[in-house]
Design a protein around this motif. Structure first.
Motif, PDB file in Angstrom:
ATOM      1  N   PRO A   1       0.825  -1.214   0.000  1.00 31.00           N
ATOM      2  CA  PRO A   1       0.000   0.000   0.000  1.00 31.00           C
ATOM      3  C   PRO A   1       0.853   1.256   0.000  1.00 31.00           C
ATOM      4  N   VAL A   2       0.398   2.256  -0.749  1.00 25.05           N
ATOM      5  CA  VAL A   2       1.058   3.563  -0.793  1.00 25.05           C
ATOM      6  C   VAL A   2       0.121   4.586  -0.161  1.00 25.05           C
ATOM      7  N   ILE A   3       0.612   5.310   0.847  1.00 27.36           N
ATOM      8  CA  ILE A   3      -0.180   6.332   1.530  1.00 27.36           C
ATOM      9  C   ILE A   3       0.578   7.651   1.476  1.00 27.36           C
ATOM     10  N   ASP A   4      -0.014   8.618   0.796  1.00 27.03           N
ATOM     11  CA  ASP A   4       0.622   9.943   0.648  1.00 27.03           C
ATOM     12  C   ASP A   4       2.066   9.833   0.180  1.00 27.03           C
ATOM     13  N   ASP A   5       2.264   9.092  -0.904  1.00 27.69           N
ATOM     14  CA  ASP A   5       3.585   8.943  -1.543  1.00 27.69           C
ATOM     15  C   ASP A   5       4.545   8.020  -0.794  1.00 27.69           C
ATOM     16  N   HIS A   6       4.135   7.435   0.328  1.00 27.59           N
ATOM     17  CA  HIS A   6       5.070   6.648   1.124  1.00 27.59           C
ATOM     18  C   HIS A   6       4.618   5.199   1.337  1.00 27.59           C
ATOM     19  N   VAL A   7       5.602   4.313   1.400  1.00 28.54           N
ATOM     20  CA  VAL A   7       5.397   2.912   1.766  1.00 28.54           C
ATOM     21  C   VAL A   7       6.155   2.702   3.077  1.00 28.54           C
ATOM     22  N   LYS A   8       5.429   2.438   4.129  1.00 25.86           N
ATOM     23  CA  LYS A   8       6.080   2.316   5.453  1.00 25.86           C
ATOM     24  C   LYS A   8       6.810   0.997   5.610  1.00 25.86           C
ATOM     25  N   ASP A   9       6.182  -0.096   5.179  1.00 21.21           N
ATOM     26  CA  ASP A   9       6.801  -1.418   5.351  1.00 21.21           C
ATOM     27  C   ASP A   9       6.828  -2.135   4.010  1.00 21.21           C
ATOM     28  N   ILE A  10       8.007  -2.221   3.391  1.00 22.07           N
ATOM     29  CA  ILE A  10       8.152  -2.813   2.076  1.00 22.07           C
ATOM     30  C   ILE A  10       7.844  -4.310   2.087  1.00 22.07           C
ATOM     31  N   HIS A  11       7.891  -4.934   3.246  1.00 21.68           N
ATOM     32  CA  HIS A  11       7.646  -6.376   3.359  1.00 21.68           C
ATOM     33  C   HIS A  11       6.203  -6.690   3.738  1.00 21.68           C
ATOM     34  N   LYS A  12       5.385  -5.656   3.891  1.00 17.36           N
ATOM     35  CA  LYS A  12       3.980  -5.867   4.267  1.00 17.36           C
ATOM     36  C   LYS A  12       3.118  -5.899   3.020  1.00 17.36           C
TER      37      LYS A  12
END
Length: 217
Positions: free
Chosen positions: A203-214
């Motif tokens: 998932p991408v939220i406001d241009d960011h991916v918090k956990d690449i492994h999720k």
């Protein structure tokens, strides 16, 4: 290299562009491994290769890697004007196929396969072949309906995770396809990319991916 220890059986997987392609290929791969028989993957497109968009190019790249991984031969038919059933029948006879894996993929030409007329036509013309019809989950169909057409994008590693960008630089960590949510002014959506030999969706939220492994798969 393809395992041809058993020539009594032969598997053909038919795929079209979309996230269900990998699932179908791996299903066919499991059957072929169990039977120790040849495995072929067929994709058909009425457009010539030089008219593909970035999404089609991405899926073909993924399928080629998966085919190599599972020991399958990928048969690519482009600029193909013949009916789907005709192409399937010809390949089936050429390769002595005994089992066919078909998928119900949303918004594609393969969607026709789920209608009884084409199934009946295949059963009539290929009475010696077993057909496996694999349906797409309802969640996947709904999910696809809420996203715009995919575009090429990249993930750049930053302190808080990864940031989505659309211009390629040496700082990019991953290359893939970004699907933006319909009706949002911000870059919210899903980023799909290859990690090793697996297709990953994050998932991408406001241009960011918090956990690449999720992965959302």
């Amino acid at each position: 290299m393809m395992n041809t220890e058993s020539m009594d059986e032969c598997i053909l997987v038919c795929v079209y562009y979309g996230p269900n392609g990998e699932r179908l290929m791996r299903r066919g791969g499991k059957i072929a491994k169990m039977l120790k028989c040849p495995l072929y993957v067929l994709t058909v497109d009425p457009q010539p290769e030089d008219e593909w968009d970035i999404e089609k190019t991405h899926y073909i790249s993924v399928w080629r890697k998966i085919a190599e991984e599972i020991g399958a031969e990928l048969i690519e038919k482009y600029n193909e004007k013949r009916p789907i059933v005709k192409v399937i029948c010809d390949i089936t006879k050429q390769k002595n196929v005994t089992q066919i894996v078909l998928g119900q993929t949303a918004q594609s030409r393969w969607e026709e396969i789920t209608k009884g007329s084409i199934i009946n036509e295949l059963l009539h013309k290929l009475s010696f072949v077993d057909l496996h019809l694999v349906s797409v989950s309802r969640e996947l169909e709904v999910q696809e309906g809420f996203y715009e057409k995919g575009i090429r994008a990249y993930l750049m590693e930053v302190n808080e995770g990864h940031r989505l960008c659309f211009n390629h630089t040496y700082l990019d960590k991953y290359e893939g396809i970004f699907y933006k949510e319909v009706g949002t002014d911000f870059n919210n959506g899903v980023f799909k990319f290859m990690m090793g030999n697996e297709m990953v969706e994050v998932p991408v939220i406001d241009d960011h991916v918090k956990d690449i492994h999720k992965s959302i798969n």
